[in-house]
Structures are given as C-alpha cells and as structure tokens.
Motif scaffolding. Structure first.
Motif, PDB file in Angstrom:
ATOM      1  N   ASP A   1       0.843  -1.182   0.000  1.00 36.90           N
ATOM      2  CA  ASP A   1       0.000   0.000   0.000  1.00 36.90           C
ATOM      3  C   ASP A   1       0.890   1.247   0.000  1.00 36.90           C
ATOM      4  O   ASP A   1       1.851   1.334   0.770  1.00 36.90           O
ATOM      5  N   LEU A   2       0.573   2.188  -0.878  1.00 36.15           N
ATOM      6  CA  LEU A   2       1.425   3.382  -1.021  1.00 36.15           C
ATOM      7  C   LEU A   2       1.568   4.172   0.274  1.00 36.15           C
ATOM      8  O   LEU A   2       2.656   4.673   0.581  1.00 36.15           O
ATOM      9  N   ASP A   3       0.492   4.286   1.042  1.00 29.95           N
ATOM     10  CA  ASP A   3       0.576   5.020   2.309  1.00 29.95           C
ATOM     11  C   ASP A   3       1.505   4.315   3.286  1.00 29.95           C
ATOM     12  O   ASP A   3       2.276   4.961   4.001  1.00 29.95           O
ATOM     13  N   ASP A   4       1.433   2.987   3.324  1.00 29.58           N
ATOM     14  CA  ASP A   4       2.319   2.231   4.216  1.00 29.58           C
ATOM     15  C   ASP A   4       3.770   2.352   3.783  1.00 29.58           C
ATOM     16  O   ASP A   4       4.666   2.482   4.615  1.00 29.58           O
ATOM     17  N   VAL A   5       4.003   2.296   2.486  1.00 28.76           N
ATOM     18  CA  VAL A   5       5.373   2.442   1.978  1.00 28.76           C
ATOM     19  C   VAL A   5       5.904   3.831   2.308  1.00 28.76           C
ATOM     20  O   VAL A   5       7.018   3.980   2.833  1.00 28.76           O
ATOM     21  N   ALA A   6       5.102   4.860   2.048  1.00 27.04           N
ATOM     22  CA  ALA A   6       5.533   6.240   2.292  1.00 27.04           C
ATOM     23  C   ALA A   6       5.808   6.506   3.760  1.00 27.04           C
ATOM     24  O   ALA A   6       6.742   7.232   4.105  1.00 27.04           O
ATOM     25  N   SER A   7       5.012   5.897   4.622  1.00 27.84           N
ATOM     26  CA  SER A   7       5.186   6.141   6.061  1.00 27.84           C
ATOM     27  C   SER A   7       6.148   5.160   6.716  1.00 27.84           C
ATOM     28  O   SER A   7       6.453   5.280   7.899  1.00 27.84           O
ATOM     29  N   GLY A   8       6.613   4.177   5.947  1.00 28.33           N
ATOM     30  CA  GLY A   8       7.534   3.182   6.500  1.00 28.33           C
ATOM     31  C   GLY A   8       6.848   2.174   7.401  1.00 28.33           C
ATOM     32  O   GLY A   8       7.479   1.555   8.251  1.00 28.33           O
ATOM     33  N   ASN A   9       5.561   1.983   7.210  1.00 27.00           N
ATOM     34  CA  ASN A   9       4.797   1.053   8.040  1.00 27.00           C
ATOM     35  C   ASN A   9       5.017  -0.383   7.565  1.00 27.00           C
ATOM     36  O   ASN A   9       4.159  -0.981   6.918  1.00 27.00           O
ATOM     37  N   THR A  10       6.171  -0.922   7.888  1.00 30.46           N
ATOM     38  CA  THR A  10       6.505  -2.278   7.432  1.00 30.46           C
ATOM     39  C   THR A  10       5.672  -3.343   8.131  1.00 30.46           C
ATOM     40  O   THR A  10       5.481  -4.426   7.581  1.00 30.46           O
ATOM     41  N   ARG A  11       5.160  -3.041   9.313  1.00 34.28           N
ATOM     42  CA  ARG A  11       4.353  -4.022  10.043  1.00 34.28           C
ATOM     43  C   ARG A  11       3.114  -4.408   9.234  1.00 34.28           C
ATOM     44  O   ARG A  11       2.812  -5.588   9.080  1.00 34.28           O
ATOM     45  N   ARG A  12       2.412  -3.443   8.680  1.00 34.65           N
ATOM     46  CA  ARG A  12       1.203  -3.746   7.894  1.00 34.65           C
ATOM     47  C   ARG A  12       1.561  -4.477   6.606  1.00 34.65           C
ATOM     48  O   ARG A  12       0.836  -5.372   6.178  1.00 34.65           O
ATOM     49  N   ILE A  13       2.664  -4.105   6.001  1.00 32.01           N
ATOM     50  CA  ILE A  13       3.106  -4.807   4.792  1.00 32.01           C
ATOM     51  C   ILE A  13       3.413  -6.259   5.126  1.00 32.01           C
ATOM     52  O   ILE A  13       2.991  -7.177   4.416  1.00 32.01           O
ATOM     53  N   GLN A  14       4.135  -6.476   6.204  1.00 26.50           N
ATOM     54  CA  GLN A  14       4.469  -7.837   6.622  1.00 26.50           C
ATOM     55  C   GLN A  14       3.216  -8.656   6.925  1.00 26.50           C
ATOM     56  O   GLN A  14       3.144  -9.842   6.591  1.00 26.50           O
ATOM     57  N   GLU A  15       2.227  -8.037   7.550  1.00 30.10           N
ATOM     58  CA  GLU A  15       0.974  -8.738   7.841  1.00 30.10           C
ATOM     59  C   GLU A  15       0.283  -9.189   6.554  1.00 30.10           C
ATOM     60  O   GLU A  15      -0.214 -10.314   6.470  1.00 30.10           O
ATOM     61  N   ARG A  16       0.252  -8.316   5.551  1.00 34.82           N
ATOM     62  CA  ARG A  16      -0.384  -8.686   4.284  1.00 34.82           C
ATOM     63  C   ARG A  16       0.401  -9.799   3.585  1.00 34.82           C
ATOM     64  O   ARG A  16      -0.189 -10.710   3.003  1.00 34.82           O
ATOM     65  N   VAL A  17       1.726  -9.722   3.636  1.00 37.95           N
ATOM     66  CA  VAL A  17       2.554 -10.763   3.017  1.00 37.95           C
ATOM     67  C   VAL A  17       2.323 -12.098   3.712  1.00 37.95           C
ATOM     68  O   VAL A  17       2.114 -13.127   3.053  1.00 37.95           O
ATOM     69  N   ARG A  18       2.323 -12.092   5.027  1.00 34.08           N
ATOM     70  CA  ARG A  18       2.096 -13.343   5.773  1.00 34.08           C
ATOM     71  C   ARG A  18       0.718 -13.925   5.450  1.00 34.08           C
ATOM     72  O   ARG A  18       0.575 -15.140   5.292  1.00 34.08           O
ATOM     73  N   SER A  19      -0.275 -13.068   5.365  1.00 36.27           N
ATOM     74  CA  SER A  19      -1.618 -13.524   5.032  1.00 36.27           C
ATOM     75  C   SER A  19      -1.644 -14.150   3.646  1.00 36.27           C
ATOM     76  O   SER A  19      -2.240 -15.218   3.439  1.00 36.27           O
ATOM     77  N   ALA A  20      -0.999 -13.524   2.676  1.00 26.95           N
ATOM     78  CA  ALA A  20      -0.959 -14.052   1.308  1.00 26.95           C
ATOM     79  C   ALA A  20      -0.253 -15.406   1.271  1.00 26.95           C
ATOM     80  O   ALA A  20      -0.724 -16.339   0.612  1.00 26.95           O
ATOM     81  N   VAL A  21       0.846 -15.531   1.984  1.00 27.96           N
ATOM     82  CA  VAL A  21       1.586 -16.800   2.024  1.00 27.96           C
ATOM     83  C   VAL A  21       0.730 -17.882   2.672  1.00 27.96           C
ATOM     84  O   VAL A  21       0.649 -19.007   2.165  1.00 27.96           O
ATOM     85  N   ARG A  22       0.065 -17.555   3.772  1.00 29.05           N
ATOM     86  CA  ARG A  22      -0.792 -18.526   4.453  1.00 29.05           C
ATOM     87  C   ARG A  22      -1.921 -19.002   3.518  1.00 29.05           C
ATOM     88  O   ARG A  22      -2.180 -20.199   3.400  1.00 29.05           O
ATOM     89  N   LEU A  23      -2.558 -18.062   2.835  1.00 30.89           N
ATOM     90  CA  LEU A  23      -3.623 -18.426   1.895  1.00 30.89           C
ATOM     91  C   LEU A  23      -3.089 -19.290   0.754  1.00 30.89           C
ATOM     92  O   LEU A  23      -3.742 -20.256   0.337  1.00 30.89           O
ATOM     93  N   ALA A  24      -1.910 -18.953   0.249  1.00 27.53           N
ATOM     94  CA  ALA A  24      -1.314 -19.725  -0.846  1.00 27.53           C
ATOM     95  C   ALA A  24      -0.994 -21.151  -0.394  1.00 27.53           C
ATOM     96  O   ALA A  24      -1.246 -22.115  -1.126  1.00 27.53           O
ATOM     97  N   GLU A  25      -0.451 -21.289   0.796  1.00 30.86           N
ATOM     98  CA  GLU A  25      -0.128 -22.627   1.304  1.00 30.86           C
ATOM     99  C   GLU A  25      -1.384 -23.468   1.485  1.00 30.86           C
ATOM    100  O   GLU A  25      -1.421 -24.642   1.096  1.00 30.86           O
ATOM    101  N   GLU A  26      -2.427 -22.871   2.059  1.00 30.06           N
ATOM    102  CA  GLU A  26      -3.685 -23.594   2.260  1.00 30.06           C
ATOM    103  C   GLU A  26      -4.302 -23.996   0.927  1.00 30.06           C
ATOM    104  O   GLU A  26      -4.749 -25.133   0.760  1.00 30.06           O
TER     105      GLU A  26
END
Length: 117
Positions: free
Chosen positions: A80-105
């Motif tokens: 998300d552009l707002d997360d990238v601009a603000s350096g909010n890596t926590r939200r980015i990591q949460e979305r990545v983990r969610s995507a990986v979990r969904l892909a594995e399932e």
C-alpha cells in the motif's frame, strides 16, 4: 544452450495459444486476472503454466490457486502506497504473511484434489 524465461502477457485464448504453442512461452502472464479466464485457458491448454497477475487483492490468492494458477503476483495489494511512504513495514508484513498462508492452504487443497483424480 542458454535458458531464457519467456513470459508474455495474454488476455485472450488466441493470444495464449499463439504465445504457448507457436512462440515457445515458458509461462503465460494472464492479465487482467479473473477466475473464469484462468479456467477457460486451463480447459483448452491444460499443459500451459499460468501466472495470475493484476487487479487482485490478498484474498484472491485462494481463488487463483484453486483455478490452477502456478504463480500469483501481488503488487499494490501487498505494498500500500501510504504504508510504503510512512515506513509502516508491520502492515506490509501482515499482508505478506496472510498471502503466504492463503497460498499454502490453497496449494494443499489443490494437491488433495489432484491426488483424487
């Protein structure tokens, strides 16, 4: 011999057939990605390696893998552009983990489905 990955973007069955059968594509980048498109391509070209790319959200990973996509590409859905601009890596990591979990399932479900065939 040189190995080159050739992944053309395709939007129609005609483009997909030409790229896969005549041009020697390694994989087909299906854009825009819709389940119906993926399934239609899979029905007529079961041997093709399909990449789902474009216009998807994290929640769409399950559907695309269920439609036999070999690869799912997420860009703005993760970064998300707002997360990238603000350096909010926590939200980015949460979305990545969610995507990986969904892909594995989804991958497990596809493997189970294929084992029953």
């Amino acid at each position: 011999k040189k190995h080159v990955l050739f992944v053309p973007g395709v939007a129609t069955p005609t483009e997909a057939r030409t790229a896969w059968c005549e041009d020697g594509a390694t994989m087909l980048k299906v854009y825009p990605t819709r389940r119906e498109t993926m399934q239609a391509l899979r029905d007529v070209m079961p041997e093709a390696v399909l990449m789902a790319s474009g216009g998807m959200q994290v929640e769409d990973v399950t559907e695309m893998i269920g439609a036999d996509a070999h690869v799912v590409v997420l860009g703005s859905a993760l970064f998300d552009l707002d997360d990238v601009a603000s350096g909010n890596t926590r939200r980015i990591q949460e979305r990545v983990r969610s995507a990986v979990r969904l892909a594995e399932e989804a991958g497990r479900k596809v493997a189970e489905r294929n084992a029953r065939r």
